[in-house]
Design a protein around this motif. Sequence first.
Motif, PDB file in Angstrom:
ATOM      1  N   TYR A  84       0.829  -1.214   0.000  1.00 28.28           N
ATOM      2  CA  TYR A  84       0.000   0.000   0.000  1.00 28.28           C
ATOM      3  C   TYR A  84       0.858   1.257   0.000  1.00 28.28           C
ATOM      4  CZ  TYR A  84      -3.974  -2.998   1.320  1.00 28.28           C
ATOM      5  OH  TYR A  84      -4.951  -3.957   1.365  1.00 28.28           O
ATOM      6  N   PRO A 141      -2.458   2.656  -1.944  1.00 31.23           N
ATOM      7  CA  PRO A 141      -2.715   1.282  -2.416  1.00 31.23           C
ATOM      8  C   PRO A 141      -2.971   1.299  -3.921  1.00 31.23           C
ATOM      9  CG  PRO A 141      -4.584   2.117  -1.142  1.00 31.23           C
ATOM     10  CD  PRO A 141      -3.490   3.131  -1.030  1.00 31.23           C
ATOM     11  N   ALA A 189      -6.785   1.038  -5.702  1.00 28.64           N
ATOM     12  CA  ALA A 189      -7.609   2.184  -5.305  1.00 28.64           C
ATOM     13  C   ALA A 189      -7.013   3.478  -5.859  1.00 28.64           C
ATOM     14  CB  ALA A 189      -7.718   2.258  -3.784  1.00 28.64           C
ATOM     15  N   THR A 190      -5.684   3.581  -5.841  1.00 26.85           N
ATOM     16  CA  THR A 190      -5.039   4.789  -6.366  1.00 26.85           C
ATOM     17  C   THR A 190      -5.238   4.892  -7.879  1.00 26.85           C
ATOM     18  OG1 THR A 190      -3.449   4.753  -4.556  1.00 26.85           O
ATOM     19  CG2 THR A 190      -2.859   6.083  -6.466  1.00 26.85           C
ATOM     20  N   GLU A 234      -7.661  -1.345   4.020  1.00 27.91           N
ATOM     21  CA  GLU A 234      -7.719  -2.686   3.402  1.00 27.91           C
ATOM     22  C   GLU A 234      -9.034  -2.858   2.643  1.00 27.91           C
ATOM     23  OE1 GLU A 234      -7.231  -6.054   5.925  1.00 27.91           O
ATOM     24  OE2 GLU A 234      -5.069  -5.771   6.150  1.00 27.91           O
ATOM     25  N   GLU A 275      -9.037  -0.956  -0.697  1.00 25.99           N
ATOM     26  CA  GLU A 275      -8.217  -1.586  -1.740  1.00 25.99           C
ATOM     27  C   GLU A 275      -8.871  -2.881  -2.240  1.00 25.99           C
ATOM     28  OE1 GLU A 275      -6.116  -0.595  -3.613  1.00 25.99           O
ATOM     29  OE2 GLU A 275      -4.679  -2.128  -4.238  1.00 25.99           O
ATOM     30  N   HIS A 287     -10.158  -3.573  -5.982  1.00 25.17           N
ATOM     31  CA  HIS A 287      -9.674  -4.746  -6.717  1.00 25.17           C
ATOM     32  C   HIS A 287     -10.856  -5.508  -7.325  1.00 25.17           C
ATOM     33  CE1 HIS A 287      -6.408  -8.131  -6.656  1.00 25.17           C
ATOM     34  NE2 HIS A 287      -6.938  -7.939  -7.838  1.00 25.17           N
TER      35      HIS A 287
END
Length: 282
Positions: A24, A99, A102-103, A176, A179, A183
């Motif tokens: 991350y 992360p 997400a980024t 968490e 992310e 995903h």
Amino acid sequence: MAPSESQLRGDVVEVGRRLYARGYTASNDGNISVRLDSSRLLVTPANVCKGFMNEAMMVVTDLDGQKITGERNASSEIQMHLEVYRQRPEVQAVVHAHPPIATAFAVAGIPLDRAVLAEVVTTLGSVPIAEYATPSTKELPDAVRKYVKAHDGMLLANHGALTLGTDLYSAYYKMETIEHFAHISFIARLLGGERLLSRDEVQRLQGLRGRYGIAAPAPICADPVESSQAESADCQVVFAPSSPSGERLVPERATSIRGDEEIRLTYRELTALIEDAVRNLK
Ligand SMILES: [Zn+2]
């Protein structure tokens, strides 16, 4: 009982290790802070890899970010953390990281605001994108301010993600969750797009918050299709169709954040729109 300072120093080291181990953060990215008491914060130091910190490295600051003790300087992103503590007195800890999935949504300008996973709707509601701001400047807390009252997690445009919680681990676990959500959303889109939960189901999930003692900072917006990002300061925009047919007619708002009028649709969304229009003609 509130954890001791030495316990919190150990917890910050552990959370930093987990952020780095999960990828991350890279290099010296990311920062973590936690309230020590009503007037002091424990903050990660600048220019240190979060995977290799020790308890003695932490910096203690006041709520204006002025250093009280510590050999190093506090993270350059401390202003963003201070803004969270100012806006949300009940928040005890803030985690910022990059992360990658997400980024990537934050870079693409796509908020994580679709009603896809029951657990995410119940806990985080939605994950909006705070407008781009130059890291370490006063612009970043300004961008975060708009969403922080109604959200425990947000993306930072072209930068990363920010989460908060009533203790350090709850702030970390929200990172968490974001992310993981990103995903799953990413893969579902590769597979043709998410089937969204219905509005009624979203309302039912919101009802579970009370039952499970989830203290969400704001309710889900009553009619999110009508609300704009600008209105999400006091409620959470969660996109869900009113009919329970698992529609995917959510316009991709990837470009709206940049202020133009273009709307992108997936092939399936476009087909569904055309079919709907043809049905209405009959
Ligand atoms: Zn950052």
